[in-house]
Design an enzyme around this catalytic site. Sequence first.
Site, PDB file in Angstrom:
ATOM      1  N   CYS A   8       0.798   4.895   6.907  1.00 61.38           N
ATOM      2  CA  CYS A   8       0.293   4.913   8.121  1.00 61.38           C
ATOM      3  C   CYS A   8       1.208   4.024   9.088  1.00 61.38           C
ATOM      4  O   CYS A   8       1.516   3.118   8.716  1.00 61.38           O
ATOM      5  CB  CYS A   8      -1.053   4.069   8.253  1.00 61.38           C
ATOM      6  N   CYS A  59     -16.854  -8.584   6.143  1.00 63.45           N
ATOM      7  CA  CYS A  59     -16.110  -7.390   5.880  1.00 63.45           C
ATOM      8  C   CYS A  59     -14.760  -7.533   4.955  1.00 63.45           C
ATOM      9  O   CYS A  59     -13.989  -8.288   5.231  1.00 63.45           O
ATOM     10  CB  CYS A  59     -15.593  -6.535   7.216  1.00 63.45           C
ATOM     11  N   CYS A  61     -19.203   2.904   8.832  1.00 65.18           N
ATOM     12  CA  CYS A  61     -18.244   2.245  10.020  1.00 65.18           C
ATOM     13  C   CYS A  61     -17.185   3.039  10.050  1.00 65.18           C
ATOM     14  O   CYS A  61     -16.271   2.920   9.025  1.00 65.18           O
ATOM     15  CB  CYS A  61     -18.011   0.618   9.613  1.00 65.18           C
ATOM     16  N   CYS A  86       0.756  -1.158   0.094  1.00 67.18           N
ATOM     17  CA  CYS A  86       0.009   0.007  -0.001  1.00 67.18           C
ATOM     18  C   CYS A  86       0.953   1.330   0.002  1.00 67.18           C
ATOM     19  O   CYS A  86       1.727   1.481   0.745  1.00 67.18           O
ATOM     20  CB  CYS A  86      -0.751   0.187   1.294  1.00 67.18           C
ATOM     21  N   CYS A  97       0.698   0.380  10.265  1.00 64.22           N
ATOM     22  CA  CYS A  97       0.174  -0.566   9.452  1.00 64.22           C
ATOM     23  C   CYS A  97       1.362  -1.686   9.020  1.00 64.22           C
ATOM     24  O   CYS A  97       2.358  -1.075   8.230  1.00 64.22           O
ATOM     25  CB  CYS A  97      -0.580   0.088   8.485  1.00 64.22           C
ATOM     26  N   CYS A 101     -19.482  -5.554   4.059  1.00 64.72           N
ATOM     27  CA  CYS A 101     -18.881  -4.208   4.472  1.00 64.72           C
ATOM     28  C   CYS A 101     -17.598  -4.254   3.618  1.00 64.72           C
ATOM     29  O   CYS A 101     -16.998  -5.479   3.332  1.00 64.72           O
ATOM     30  CB  CYS A 101     -18.579  -4.093   5.872  1.00 64.72           C
ATOM     31  N   ARG A 141     -17.613  -1.582  18.278  1.00 66.33           N
ATOM     32  CA  ARG A 141     -16.873  -2.774  18.236  1.00 66.33           C
ATOM     33  C   ARG A 141     -15.471  -2.998  18.822  1.00 66.33           C
ATOM     34  O   ARG A 141     -14.812  -2.378  18.398  1.00 66.33           O
ATOM     35  CB  ARG A 141     -16.899  -3.129  16.666  1.00 66.33           C
TER      36      ARG A 141
HETATM   37  N1  SAM Z   1      -6.448   0.400   3.365  1.00 68.37           N
HETATM   38  C1  SAM Z   1      -7.518   0.956   3.827  1.00 68.37           C
HETATM   39  C2  SAM Z   1      -7.693   2.090   4.638  1.00 68.37           C
HETATM   40  O1  SAM Z   1      -6.759   2.463   5.212  1.00 68.37           O
HETATM   41  O2  SAM Z   1      -8.673   2.761   4.743  1.00 68.37           O
HETATM   42  C3  SAM Z   1      -8.108  -0.050   4.427  1.00 68.37           C
HETATM   43  C4  SAM Z   1      -7.778  -1.408   5.558  1.00 68.37           C
HETATM   44  S1  SAM Z   1      -7.103  -0.475   6.842  1.00 68.37           S
HETATM   45  C5  SAM Z   1      -6.096  -1.645   7.447  1.00 68.37           C
HETATM   46  C6  SAM Z   1      -8.418  -0.345   8.087  1.00 68.37           C
HETATM   47  C7  SAM Z   1      -8.121   0.195   9.272  1.00 68.37           C
HETATM   48  O3  SAM Z   1      -7.298  -0.718  10.124  1.00 68.37           O
HETATM   49  C8  SAM Z   1      -7.033   1.417   9.534  1.00 68.37           C
HETATM   50  O4  SAM Z   1      -7.683   2.346   9.348  1.00 68.37           O
HETATM   51  C9  SAM Z   1      -6.600   1.192  11.131  1.00 68.37           C
HETATM   52  O5  SAM Z   1      -7.850   1.964  11.873  1.00 68.37           O
HETATM   53  C10 SAM Z   1      -6.991  -0.181  11.405  1.00 68.37           C
HETATM   54  N2  SAM Z   1      -5.750  -0.873  11.560  1.00 68.37           N
HETATM   55  C11 SAM Z   1      -4.709  -1.342  10.578  1.00 68.37           C
HETATM   56  N3  SAM Z   1      -3.547  -1.674  11.087  1.00 68.37           N
HETATM   57  C12 SAM Z   1      -3.825  -1.655  12.595  1.00 68.37           C
HETATM   58  C13 SAM Z   1      -3.021  -2.187  13.789  1.00 68.37           C
HETATM   59  N4  SAM Z   1      -1.724  -2.557  13.624  1.00 68.37           N
HETATM   60  N5  SAM Z   1      -3.423  -1.960  15.059  1.00 68.37           N
HETATM   61  C14 SAM Z   1      -4.811  -1.507  15.023  1.00 68.37           C
HETATM   62  N6  SAM Z   1      -5.541  -1.373  14.143  1.00 68.37           N
HETATM   63  C15 SAM Z   1      -5.183  -1.396  12.742  1.00 68.37           C
HETATM   64 FE1  SF4 Z   2      -2.601   1.294   3.505  1.00 71.05          FE
HETATM   65 FE2  SF4 Z   2      -2.483   0.077   5.857  1.00 71.05          FE
HETATM   66 FE3  SF4 Z   2      -2.653   2.735   5.779  1.00 71.05          FE
HETATM   67 FE4  SF4 Z   2      -4.626   1.055   4.861  1.00 71.05          FE
HETATM   68  S1  SF4 Z   2      -3.883   1.506   6.923  1.00 71.05           S
HETATM   69  S2  SF4 Z   2      -4.131   3.008   3.647  1.00 71.05           S
HETATM   70  S3  SF4 Z   2      -3.593  -0.509   4.035  1.00 71.05           S
HETATM   71  S4  SF4 Z   2      -1.059   1.892   5.035  1.00 71.05           S
END
Ligand code: SAM
Ligand code: SF4
Length: 351
Positions: free
Chosen positions: A65, A105, A196, A61, A68, A136, A268
Site C-alpha cells: 500500500c 480499535c 467499518c 507487512c 503506508c 473493533c 469518522r
Molecule cells: N493491515 C490492515 C489492512 O490494511 O487492512 C489494517 C491496518 S491499515 C493501516 C488500516 C487503514 O488505515 C488503511 O486501509 C488505510 O485506509 C488507513 N491508512 C493507513 N495509512 C494511512 C495514511 N498514511 N494516511 C491515511 N490513512 C492511512
Molecule cells: Fe499492510 Fe499498511 Fe497495507 Fe495494512 S495498509 S495491508 S498494514 S501495508
Amino acid sequence: MSKSQQTTQAVRHDWQREEVQTLFDLPLNDLLFHAQTVHRQHFDPNAIQLSTLLNIKTGACAEDCSYCSQSVVHDTSLKVEPLMNEATVMESAIEAKKNGASRFCMGAAWRSPTPKGFERILKIISGVKSLGLETCATLGMLSSEQAHQLKQAGLDYYNHNLDTSAEYYGKVITTRSYQDRLDTLSFVRDAGMKVCCGGIVGMGEEQTDRVGLLLTLANLEQHPESVPVNLLVKIEGTPLADTEELDIFEFIRCIAVARILMPQSLVRLSAGRQSLSDEAQAMCFLAGANSIFYGERLLTTENPQADVDRLLFDRLGLHTMESDQQAEVAGDEKNSSDPTASSARNGSLVL
Ligand code: SAM
Ligand code: SF4
Ligand code: DTB
C-alpha cells in the site's frame, strides 16, 4: 432545497454516479446545508462518537500500500514490533475507557492474520470486550471462518477499507485486489459483525475517484455502520510522500457527501486531523462527521492530544455519544423513513 430534501428520506442503496457528482458540484453552502439537514434527521448534531486506536502489531507487512508506513516494501525507518501481549493491550483499553472512548480499535500490520497470531487475537478481543467497550479490529483480509471466530470472541466491528475507487486502486496497491477487499467485507457481514469501511482521500486521485469510492460504499447491500474518511498522512519513504495537498474544501465536501449518501452511518474524521485547523474540523462536524479517533496516536503517526480535542469540543459545544445511541441508530436502517421516530430518538431534530 427541494421538498424531497426537507423530509426524512429512506436509506438508499441505488445511488447513481451522476447524482453523487451533482452533490459534489453544489455550492459549498448548499452542500453543507443539505448534509446538516440529513444529519439532524438521524443524529444528535452535537454528539460525537470517540474511538481509540492501538497498533497491536507494527510494521513488516507484506502488502505494498503506497500510503503506508508499515509496508515492508517502503523504507520508512519504522521500528517493527511483534504482536503485543494481552496485558499490554488491556492496559491501553482500560485507559481508553477511562478517557471516555466507547470503542477500542486494534490494528495489526498483516496481509491477513497468521494462525498463531489469530489465536492470541481472539483472547485479546474477549478481554477488551469484558471491559464493556465496543471492540473493533483491523487485521487485513479474513476468511469466512476467521470472521465467524472473531464474532464469537466478541468482536463488534471489523475495519477494512476500500481505500479509493476501483479505477484508482491499482495505482495505490498491487498486492491485493479490490475484489479481495469486497470479499472480506462480505465475510464480516455474513458472520454478523458490524462493518467499518471507508477510504483515504488526498492520494493524488481525481474527484471522479472520490465519487467512485463513496458511490461504492453507499451502494453496498448494507451501509457500513462506520465510515472512516482518512486524509492522507504523508509519510517519508512511501511513494505518496510528496503528493500534492488536497484542497481542504474538497475534503469537507467528501464528508458532506458521505453523510448524505449514508445518513445513518457514523462518518469518522479519521487520519489527518493533525493537519486540520480547528476551523476545518468544525466545518467537518457541520458537514456531518460525528466520530473521531481520540487519543494521541493513530497507528504509527500522531493524532491531536486528548486535552486539545476536549478543548475543541468545549468551544464547539460538542459532547460524546453514548454507545447505546450508536447501537440504536445502527440497528434501525429499516425504520429510517419515519421522521417522528428519528426525532424522538435524538430529541433534537430541528434548530
Ligand atoms: N493491515 C490492515 C489492512 O490494511 O487492512 C489494517 C491496518 S491499515 C493501516 C488500516 C487503514 O488505515 C488503511 O486501509 C488505510 O485506509 C488507513 N491508512 C493507513 N495509512 C494511512 C495514511 N498514511 N494516511 C491515511 N490513512 C492511512
Ligand atoms: Fe499492510 Fe499498511 Fe497495507 Fe495494512 S495498509 S495491508 S498494514 S501495508
Ligand atoms: C482507518 O480508516 N484509519 C485508521 C484505522 N482505520 C485503522 C488508521 C489511520 C492510520 C494513519 C497512519 C498511521 O498512523 O500509520
